[in-house]
Design a protein around this motif. Structure first.
Motif, PDB file in Angstrom:
ATOM      1  N   THR A  60       6.225  -1.411  12.532  1.00 38.50           N
ATOM      2  CA  THR A  60       5.466  -2.683  12.166  1.00 38.50           C
ATOM      3  C   THR A  60       6.642  -3.594  11.789  1.00 38.50           C
ATOM      4  N   THR A  92       1.431  -7.086  11.570  1.00 39.43           N
ATOM      5  CA  THR A  92       2.597  -7.277  10.843  1.00 39.43           C
ATOM      6  C   THR A  92       3.560  -7.793  11.585  1.00 39.43           C
ATOM      7  N   PHE A  93       3.607  -8.062  12.927  1.00 41.22           N
ATOM      8  CA  PHE A  93       4.375  -8.562  13.948  1.00 41.22           C
ATOM      9  C   PHE A  93       4.109 -10.113  14.000  1.00 41.22           C
ATOM     10  N   LYS A 103      -7.627  -2.072   8.884  1.00 44.02           N
ATOM     11  CA  LYS A 103      -8.073  -0.663   9.121  1.00 44.02           C
ATOM     12  C   LYS A 103      -9.722  -0.673   9.707  1.00 44.02           C
ATOM     13  N   ILE A 142      -2.657   2.506  12.489  1.00 49.14           N
ATOM     14  CA  ILE A 142      -1.194   2.133  12.435  1.00 49.14           C
ATOM     15  C   ILE A 142      -1.228   1.065  13.821  1.00 49.14           C
ATOM     16  N   PHE A 146      -1.890  -2.212  12.385  1.00 50.50           N
ATOM     17  CA  PHE A 146      -0.993  -2.866  11.368  1.00 50.50           C
ATOM     18  C   PHE A 146       0.415  -3.304  12.061  1.00 50.50           C
ATOM     19  N   GLU A 147       0.622  -2.712  13.115  1.00 44.49           N
ATOM     20  CA  GLU A 147       1.701  -3.098  14.028  1.00 44.49           C
ATOM     21  C   GLU A 147       1.582  -4.577  14.571  1.00 44.49           C
ATOM     22  N   VAL A 148       0.297  -4.812  15.019  1.00 42.44           N
ATOM     23  CA  VAL A 148       0.060  -6.221  15.277  1.00 42.44           C
ATOM     24  C   VAL A 148      -0.162  -7.126  14.420  1.00 42.44           C
ATOM     25  N   GLU A 150      -5.902  -4.749   3.525  1.00 42.68           N
ATOM     26  CA  GLU A 150      -5.438  -3.494   4.325  1.00 42.68           C
ATOM     27  C   GLU A 150      -6.732  -2.905   4.925  1.00 42.68           C
ATOM     28  N   MET A 155       2.300   7.378  13.269  1.00 43.09           N
ATOM     29  CA  MET A 155       3.602   6.423  13.027  1.00 43.09           C
ATOM     30  C   MET A 155       3.489   5.034  14.142  1.00 43.09           C
ATOM     31  N   GLY A 156       4.327   4.113  13.486  1.00 41.28           N
ATOM     32  CA  GLY A 156       4.308   3.053  14.366  1.00 41.28           C
ATOM     33  C   GLY A 156       5.487   2.229  13.886  1.00 41.28           C
ATOM     34  N   GLY A 191       7.326   3.582  10.648  1.00 44.86           N
ATOM     35  CA  GLY A 191       6.598   4.243   9.346  1.00 44.86           C
ATOM     36  C   GLY A 191       5.100   4.410   9.619  1.00 44.86           C
ATOM     37  N   THR A 192       4.459   4.680   8.603  1.00 43.32           N
ATOM     38  CA  THR A 192       3.040   4.831   8.580  1.00 43.32           C
ATOM     39  C   THR A 192       2.237   3.563   8.157  1.00 43.32           C
ATOM     40  N   TYR A 193       2.837   2.760   7.777  1.00 45.83           N
ATOM     41  CA  TYR A 193       2.711   1.601   6.729  1.00 45.83           C
ATOM     42  C   TYR A 193       1.976   1.879   5.645  1.00 45.83           C
ATOM     43  N   ILE A 194       0.686   2.490   5.849  1.00 42.49           N
ATOM     44  CA  ILE A 194      -0.094   2.968   4.564  1.00 42.49           C
ATOM     45  C   ILE A 194       0.491   4.510   4.217  1.00 42.49           C
TER      46      ILE A 194
END
Lengths: 160, 781
Positions: free
Chosen positions: B168, A68-69, A50, A61, A64-66, A46, B165-166, B177-180
């Protein structure tokens, strides 16, 4: 948090940043996450995600979007060898399930898990465009095609 | 303009409009989930599919611009079939838990499912479920209900400017959600509750409290900042249930800050005062209104007879209504004293006679969005007046450079073109440098010159003076320099004031040097600071606690303690976090006043907009509206012309006074600075009032109090200053102030300027501070 990224990784990201307009640093997320992962035993913690986000001036975020995708980013530690068995239609018709079952039994792990010795991680992935020689799997960056349980055994034996 | 036809109606519309906007303007409703007029178009819910002639497939109305001659059918067989299929897909994974969902009854999905959903699902597999997020004390989540419209995500990146928020994962595993895990800390985060079309994001304080269709709705005006956001108060059986925004494009648009949204909880606080009390022989007694009023009037009369009328002073909260200010002002002048003030967090008043009708924002709030350049002086905009911060951000997004001169490098959520972070002492010098740059004299720094050039080059530029500058001990010099910079660069100056109704206080005469309507006064009375510097024999205090609502808590409390007679008109007994009871300790009689949600009244916002509101809730217990209390107190004091029977009559009297004195034509005169204030060396405080500690009501709202964090309870200083003082993070700093010393944990924060210690006022740990900016010595404890 960007201090988590090595000088080499940063240099590589910088090289890629030049390929995109200056105000679109977000475009470099994909390659940046890839280099970071490769420099960290093939997985992204994580904090590393970041760090990449901060290095590219993006909100956490967004990275993280990328991350997790795409299944190619590993968000937990993986083995030295990643066995990515294709599970798409052609391979499915040629019994990739038999290959997966064989691997599960042989390595005593489930899909998504890593062996206790940290050698293998088993994954099922989407089409890798080798339908002509289905079923197939990718081990790290190499393709292995026309798989049978016996062939799988002999391939695994060659891996240190 | 081009011509299109929607459902057979011929319409003239602007080129580039989307179908959904064109239809909406013509009164044709197209179902939608992801589209929102204030957010970018995502086109991911597909609910707004309509038929367009000659188009082979149904088109998303939100993402399709109109074309000349386009014929659109929103309810044709093809359009309805498409909408029904989309609805069916959306309902595959949506739980059927409407009976236990807070959104039930006001749910866009529920409403549209009534129109477009099938009675029976073809789908027999299990539904997916999604783990909930903990977004903190304000927003409750049920993420299984989420339909991935991404309105909350877009709000974060486009409006709030903080993307928390995003989305995931992907496909069926996609989740919002915010993931973390983290608490939503943005000052406008509550708006995602309104934006969420389903019950995924709902209000946590209001969870399971009632059904939307049972609520009574009353229009009101928020009572915390000088913008005066328009609200609806929803109540159930006379109990406040929630507050939601009331659309007003000229003020809050469709948004509401969290402080305005969740402060209603304070109305329900068990610290509310329900009956009049008097202190007799050192003992507090509950008495009737008649007895309390007689006691208060007698005490005031005795004091003014014994010590003179000029020994009576009044301190009123800047959140009081216009009517309350007016009656208090007239009452004080009726008694024979001009000592009345509402500027309880300021300490520099010497330019008061030069001020215009009232300190406020130049032009309208919409003008802020249209500026070509904005200079922010001494302001933590987002944590002072969130709606103004939002508008400054919009201006910045429209291309206006935003510049700042601050004592702490506040996160203003914009790309700052220039940013000067100066110590409290150096702050005025920096402004002087900018003025010099415009005058072409002196040796301005490159930043000062850049700010000067940008202001001069801009066609429309605004200088916003915030609360930090307003409370600064050299506030007058800051104003004078801002005016000078404005004159030289062609900019305008806006003042952000404390509370909801500072402008109203100026209009109604709750200032020592002008009566209602700005009428002249022979000799100005004492201002707030003079009133507590030289304690008087009697005070009327309204809506404040001396510990938390003044810039000089020690002196203010001492002055009230020393006085022979203090009348406290208050909604609350004490402050929720206070260890001791400042109001009980200092007062001789406490008259219970209702908060603004329970009375009619008027707030004048910083742009001079008079916003009248009615009481949305029934007064609790024996508490009475402030205007009634003051009117009857005046009657008991046998003052003339206090026969008002409604707050409207009081308002008419204020209007008459404004007209009689032609107040609105009064313009601000600039003070010419002959010399700059002397600088001192050493360590100085920079004190801010935390967003959720600004006034009595918000301090009693529990959910908002949970939003306070360690930074508000610490002494913050930068690495250099910490090194100089030999302090490290986690140490305890003993702060020796002019009056008393106090101990706070140290927090290293490099946003603070050199030689400064950033403190939060209105907190228990700092209630013994002497002032907001004075010098201190800091040692390790």
């Amino acid at each position: 948090m960007t201090e988590l990224l090595s000088k080499e990784v940063k240099a590589e990201i910088d090289r890629w940043l030049k390929k995109y307009p200056e105000d679109q640093k977000r475009s470099a997320l994909l390659p940046a996450l890839r280099f970071t992962q490769e420099a960290n035993d093939n997985w992204l913690s994580e904090d590393l995600v970041k760090a990449v986000a901060e290095y590219l001036d993006q909100p956490h975020i967004a990275a993280f979007e990328v991350a997790t995708f795409y299944h190619m980013y590993n968000l937990k530690p993986v083995g030295r060898y990643q066995l990515n068995v294709c599970g798409s239609i052609s391979c499915k018709l040629c019994d990739c399930k038999g290959i997966v079952d064989h691997l599960k039994q042989k390595l005593d792990i489930n899909v998504g898990d890593t062996t206790k010795d940290g050698k293998f991680t088993l994954k099922e992935v989407g089409c890798l465009a080798a339908c002509v020689n289905a079923p197939m799997m990718q081990i790290n960056k190499d393709y292995h095609e026309n798989l049978t349980p016996e062939r799988v055994d002999s391939i695994l034996e060659t891996l240190e | 303009m081009i011509t299109v036809e929607i459902d057979g109606k011929k319409l003239e519309v602007q080129e580039g409009t989307s179908i959904i906007e064109a239809a909406e303007n013509a009164g044709i409703w197209i179902p939608r989930f992801c589209y929102h007029k204030k957010l970018s178009v995502a086109a991911n819910c597909r609910m707004c599919l309509v038929e367009v002639e000659k188009a082979p497939k149904p088109m998303a109305a939100c993402a399709t611009p109109v074309n000349e001659g386009m014929r659109i059918f929103t309810t044709s067989e093809k359009a309805l079939a498409a909408q029904k299929i989309v609805m069916e897909f959306l309902l595959i994974n949506h739980p059927l838990d409407c009976p236990i969902c807070d959104q039930g009854g006001e749910c866009e999905l529920q409403d549209i499912a009534m129109g477009y959903g099938r009675g029976i699902s073809k789908y027999s597999q299990g539904k997916r479920s999604v783990e909930d997020e903990d977004l903190g004390p304000l927003i409750a989540t049920d993420m299984t209900r989420c339909i991935h419209c991404t309105r909350c995500v877009r709000f974060g990146s486009e409006v709030a400017g903080v993307r928390e928020m995003g989305m995931t994962g992907r496909g069926e595993h996609g989740r919002i959600g915010t993931y973390i895990k983290h608490t939503m800390s943005h000052e406008m985060s509550g708006n995602i509750i309104d934006l969420c079309p389903v019950g995924a994001l709902t209000s946590k304080p209001n969870r399971f409290e009632g059904r939307s269709w049972e609520f009574d709705q009353m229009a009101s005006v928020a009572s915390h900042d000088c913008v005066g956001s328009n609200t609806f108060i929803h109540s159930l059986r006379h109990e406040a249930m929630r507050v939601v925004p009331r659309d007003n494009e000229n003020i809050n648009e469709v948004w509401l800050s969290d402080r305005d949204r969740f402060s209603y909880e304070g109305v329900k606080s068990h610290h509310r005062l329900h009956e009049p009390r008097i202190k007799k022989n050192g003992e507090w007694q509950v008495v009737s209104w008649h007895e309390a009023m007689a006691f208060a009037a007698e005490g005031l009369r005795t004091a003014s007879e014994k010590w003179g009328a000029d020994q009576v002073g009044a301190l009123a909260s800047p959140n009081s209504t216009l009517e309350e200010f007016y009656l208090l002002s007239r009452l004080m002048r009726g008694v024979g004293s001009n000592h009345i003030d509402h500027r309880l967090r300021e300490s520099d008043f010497s330019d008061q006679t030069l001020r215009g009708a009232f300190p406020g924002i130049a032009g309208s709030l919409n003008d802020i969005n249209q500026q070509n350049a904005i200079l922010v002086l001494g302001s933590d905009l987002r944590r002072e007046v969130p709606i103004v911060a939002h508008r400054v951000r919009q201006a910045n997004k429209n291309g206006a450079p935003v510049m700042a001169v601050n004592m702490i490098d506040h996160d203003l959520n914009v790309d700052l073109a220039e940013n000067i972070v100066a110590s409290p002492d150096d702050f005025v010098q920096q402004l002087s440098g900018i003025a010099d740059a415009l005058n072409g004299k002196g040796e301005p720094t490159s930043e000062q010159k850049a700010i000067a050039d940008t202001l001069k080059a801009a066609e429309k530029a605004n200088i916003i003076i915030g609360h930090v500058a307003l409370h600064h001990p050299n506030a007058v010099a800051i104003r004078a320099l801002a005016n000078a910079i404005a004159d030289l660069s062609g900019a305008t100056v806006s003042h952000l004031t404390d509370g909801a109704n500072s402008a109203g206080a100026w209009v109604a005469g709750a200032i020592p040097h002008r009566a209602a309507g700005g009428a002249a006064i022979e000799t100005a009375g004492l201002n707030y600071l003079e009133m507590i510097d030289n304690p008087l024999h009697a005070y009327i205090v309204m809506g404040i606690s001396p510990d938390f609502d003044t810039a000089h808590p020690v002196k203010a409390r001492a002055a009230l303690n020393k006085a022979d007679f203090v009348v406290s008109i208050s909604s609350f007994t004490s402050d929720i976090l206070s260890e001791s009871d400042a109001i009980y300790e200092t007062a001789d009689v406490i008259l219970p006043m209702v908060p603004s949600a329970e009375t009619s009244g008027t707030f004048v916002n910083a742009t001079g907009n008079w916003q009248q509101f009615q009481g949305a809730l029934k007064p609790q217990g024996e508490a009475r509206p402030g205007w009634k209390i003051l009117r009857v107190l005046a009657n008991f004091l046998k003052l003339k012309d206090f026969e008002y029977t409604s707050s409207d009559e009081v308002l008419d009297a204020v209007k008459a006074a404004v007209e009689a004195n032609d107040l609105m034509s009064r313009v601000e005169k600039s003070l010419v600075l002959t010399s700059l204030p002397a600088t001192t060396s050493g360590i100085a405080k920079v004190t801010q009032v935390p967003l959720y500690r600004a006034d009595q009501l918000v301090r009693h709202a529990p959910a908002l109090q949970h939003q306070l964090d360690e930074s508000h309870r610490s002494a913050r200083l930068n690495t250099r200053t910490a090194k100089l003082l030999k302090l490290a993070s986690g140490d305890r700093a003993v702060i020796q102030d002019a009056d008393e010393s106090y101990v706070l944990p140290v927090m290293i924060d490099d946003k603070v300027s050199d030689n400064a210690v950033a403190l939060s006022a209105a907190m228990v740990g700092t209630k013994t501070m002497s002032d907001f900016f004075g010098p201190i010595t800091v040692t390790k404890g």
